[in-house]
Design a protein around this motif. Sequence first.
Motif, mmCIF file in Angstrom:
data_model
loop_
_atom_site.group_PDB
_atom_site.id
_atom_site.type_symbol
_atom_site.label_atom_id
_atom_site.label_comp_id
_atom_site.label_asym_id
_atom_site.label_seq_id
_atom_site.Cartn_x
_atom_site.Cartn_y
_atom_site.Cartn_z
ATOM 1 N N TYR A 35 0.809 -1.214 0.000
ATOM 2 C CA TYR A 35 0.000 0.000 0.000
ATOM 3 C C TYR A 35 0.850 1.276 0.000
ATOM 4 O O TYR A 35 0.601 2.199 -0.776
ATOM 5 N N ASN A 36 1.846 1.355 0.873
ATOM 6 C CA ASN A 36 2.630 2.589 0.981
ATOM 7 C C ASN A 36 3.747 2.692 -0.044
ATOM 8 O O ASN A 36 4.297 3.782 -0.242
ATOM 9 N N ASN A 37 4.073 1.612 -0.716
ATOM 10 C CA ASN A 37 5.096 1.667 -1.762
ATOM 11 C C ASN A 37 4.489 1.846 -3.146
ATOM 12 O O ASN A 37 5.201 2.171 -4.094
ATOM 13 N N SER A 38 3.191 1.620 -3.277
ATOM 14 C CA SER A 38 2.549 1.691 -4.591
ATOM 15 C C SER A 38 2.010 3.099 -4.857
ATOM 16 O O SER A 38 1.518 3.770 -3.951
ATOM 17 N N SER A 39 2.092 3.498 -6.109
ATOM 18 C CA SER A 39 1.502 4.778 -6.501
ATOM 19 C C SER A 39 0.030 4.607 -6.852
ATOM 20 O O SER A 39 -0.757 5.541 -6.721
ATOM 21 N N VAL A 40 -0.337 3.385 -7.284
ATOM 22 C CA VAL A 40 -1.711 3.098 -7.695
ATOM 23 C C VAL A 40 -2.136 1.752 -7.124
ATOM 24 O O VAL A 40 -1.335 0.813 -7.058
ATOM 25 N N PHE A 41 -3.402 1.665 -6.736
ATOM 26 C CA PHE A 41 -3.980 0.371 -6.377
ATOM 27 C C PHE A 41 -5.056 0.056 -7.398
ATOM 28 O O PHE A 41 -5.927 0.879 -7.682
ATOM 29 N N LEU A 42 -4.979 -1.159 -7.948
ATOM 30 C CA LEU A 42 -5.896 -1.604 -8.994
ATOM 31 C C LEU A 42 -6.918 -2.565 -8.415
ATOM 32 O O LEU A 42 -6.573 -3.509 -7.698
ATOM 33 N N ASN A 43 -8.201 -2.316 -8.710
ATOM 34 C CA ASN A 43 -9.267 -3.215 -8.278
ATOM 35 C C ASN A 43 -10.136 -3.545 -9.480
ATOM 36 O O ASN A 43 -10.690 -2.652 -10.111
ATOM 37 N N SER A 44 -10.269 -4.838 -9.779
ATOM 38 C CA SER A 44 -10.945 -5.266 -11.009
ATOM 39 C C SER A 44 -12.188 -6.106 -10.740
ATOM 40 O O SER A 44 -12.641 -6.847 -11.602
ATOM 41 N N SER A 45 -12.760 -5.973 -9.552
ATOM 42 C CA SER A 45 -13.916 -6.796 -9.172
ATOM 43 C C SER A 45 -15.139 -6.496 -10.036
ATOM 44 O O SER A 45 -15.344 -5.376 -10.496
ATOM 45 N N TRP A 46 -15.968 -7.531 -10.208
ATOM 46 C CA TRP A 46 -17.233 -7.362 -10.930
ATOM 47 C C TRP A 46 -18.306 -6.795 -9.992
ATOM 48 O O TRP A 46 -19.176 -6.054 -10.429
ATOM 49 N N ALA A 47 -18.250 -7.188 -8.728
ATOM 50 C CA ALA A 47 -19.226 -6.704 -7.749
ATOM 51 C C ALA A 47 -18.603 -6.752 -6.361
ATOM 52 O O ALA A 47 -17.973 -7.734 -5.995
ATOM 53 N N GLU A 48 -18.769 -5.684 -5.604
ATOM 54 C CA GLU A 48 -18.261 -5.597 -4.235
ATOM 55 C C GLU A 48 -19.297 -4.882 -3.360
ATOM 56 O O GLU A 48 -19.819 -3.835 -3.745
ATOM 57 N N GLY A 49 -19.557 -5.444 -2.186
ATOM 58 C CA GLY A 49 -20.454 -4.772 -1.261
ATOM 59 C C GLY A 49 -19.906 -3.443 -0.799
ATOM 60 O O GLY A 49 -20.649 -2.482 -0.577
ATOM 61 N N PHE A 50 -18.562 -3.362 -0.658
ATOM 62 C CA PHE A 50 -17.920 -2.110 -0.265
ATOM 63 C C PHE A 50 -16.566 -1.921 -0.940
ATOM 64 O O PHE A 50 -16.230 -0.845 -1.375
ATOM 65 N N ALA A 51 -15.759 -2.951 -1.041
ATOM 66 C CA ALA A 51 -14.397 -2.899 -1.586
ATOM 67 C C ALA A 51 -13.420 -2.375 -0.537
ATOM 68 O O ALA A 51 -12.909 -1.259 -0.612
ATOM 69 N N LEU A 52 -13.153 -3.212 0.465
ATOM 70 C CA LEU A 52 -12.314 -2.816 1.594
ATOM 71 C C LEU A 52 -10.844 -2.619 1.223
ATOM 72 O O LEU A 52 -10.236 -1.623 1.645
ATOM 73 N N PRO A 53 -10.192 -3.528 0.452
ATOM 74 C CA PRO A 53 -8.774 -3.304 0.122
ATOM 75 C C PRO A 53 -8.488 -1.980 -0.573
ATOM 76 O O PRO A 53 -7.517 -1.294 -0.204
ATOM 77 N N PRO A 54 -9.288 -1.541 -1.562
ATOM 78 C CA PRO A 54 -9.029 -0.210 -2.133
ATOM 79 C C PRO A 54 -9.166 0.918 -1.112
ATOM 80 O O PRO A 54 -8.418 1.905 -1.175
ATOM 81 N N ALA A 55 -10.102 0.781 -0.175
ATOM 82 C CA ALA A 55 -10.243 1.807 0.862
ATOM 83 C C ALA A 55 -9.000 1.837 1.751
ATOM 84 O O ALA A 55 -8.508 2.907 2.123
ATOM 85 N N GLU A 56 -8.488 0.658 2.098
ATOM 86 C CA GLU A 56 -7.268 0.584 2.902
ATOM 87 C C GLU A 56 -6.089 1.178 2.137
ATOM 88 O O GLU A 56 -5.270 1.914 2.706
ATOM 89 N N ALA A 57 -5.999 0.857 0.835
ATOM 90 C CA ALA A 57 -4.906 1.385 0.011
ATOM 91 C C ALA A 57 -4.997 2.901 -0.101
ATOM 92 O O ALA A 57 -3.977 3.604 -0.054
ATOM 93 N N ALA A 58 -6.215 3.424 -0.250
ATOM 94 C CA ALA A 58 -6.401 4.873 -0.323
ATOM 95 C C ALA A 58 -5.973 5.531 0.985
ATOM 96 O O ALA A 58 -5.386 6.623 0.980
ATOM 97 N N ALA A 59 -6.262 4.879 2.110
ATOM 98 C CA ALA A 59 -5.841 5.409 3.409
ATOM 99 C C ALA A 59 -4.326 5.480 3.512
ATOM 100 O O ALA A 59 -3.781 6.269 4.287
#
Length: 381
Positions: A256-280
């Motif tokens: 998370y802290n070494n990446s400039s971008v986090f990629l999420n390719s899900s078809w459906a997510e109730g919330f999408a927790l990993p992208p939220a963590e990566a954004a944090a």
Amino acid sequence: MKITFVMPCYPWTPMGGFRVVYEYANRLVARGHEVTVVHPSRVKYSPQESLPASRRVRKTINSTIELYAKPSVSWQSIDVRVNMRFVRDTDVSRIPDGDAIFATAWHTVRSVLECPPEKGEKFYLIQGYESWQAPKEMIDATWRAPLHKVVISKWLLEIAKELGCQDIVHIPNAVDHQRYRVTKPIEGRRRQVGMLFSLSPVKGSIDGIKALTITREEFPDLKAVLFGTPHRPAWIPSWIEYHKNPPQEFIVDQIYNNSSVFLNSSWAEGFALPPAEAAACGCAIVATDSGGIRDFVEDGVTGLLSAAKTPTALAGNLCRVLKNEDLRVQLAKACNGVVSRFSWEQNTERLCQRIIKVLNVEQPGMERVQNLVVSGADCAT
């Protein structure tokens, strides 16, 4: 209050829906409530024979293993005061008496519905629209069941309204900001993309890898770092780095802290927790419009969204932020600001008030509940 959460299975591997329940459980016991999390080896489906044969076989194998072994949840901190109960099935004798009982997935609803009144008022923490797990009619029936409902995203709230559901509130998921936070400057990060990998088709990992491969044609120095619970499949390109079941500290610091971008390719997510963590942690979010992610990603404002199952569009957005450093930093900071307002403490307050409203604090013997809840917060509707 005595609160019970009924889980769908044993927590052998990290799962976002389980993490949500454990976060609530930790904070509820810190407020003085008694919390039991029931993990059954088997749950009652409705109807059982409607499940695909492959899922019935897998459940049989897992149930056999679980007769002799119990999981250790090393991927999530759990307060010692939380009663973690691992049981054979969801027979009412295995569920404690209490004030409130929560179904936490569509296939736990029947078990909660069958509980007698002494198990508590019945709630449903809706964490996804799992139409990919079972026939739509089965899923919809659980949503319409006579339970007090809490949904974790605006997208799920929209579905609930379309289904004519009543007695429902929206309490979005949150992020543990003590763990998931920016430790390395957002500006000047290397051209590294992080992504959660899963073998579940609905997670769209094949689409994500296709998007990464397309992007690498334009950016040969691209570094992609994937993590997940499965063993590394042979078909993942050799240039992609993969980590199986890494500790959370590694995910936070090295991905998370070494990446400039986090990629999420899900078809459906109730919330999408990993992208939220990566954004944090300061990542710009490039993702498919999977539904629940809209709670914190607005296309062109706090991230870039494209239609699910379109890896070329996903790659186009990825190239766009990798080409434009100012845009990447702008999106990363904007999403970080939105996610910073998501608080488990505030959510727990709202969940408590939701329960209290249902139980009616005016009842004799419930006065003590008021002292355990911070006043002033209202449930979202």
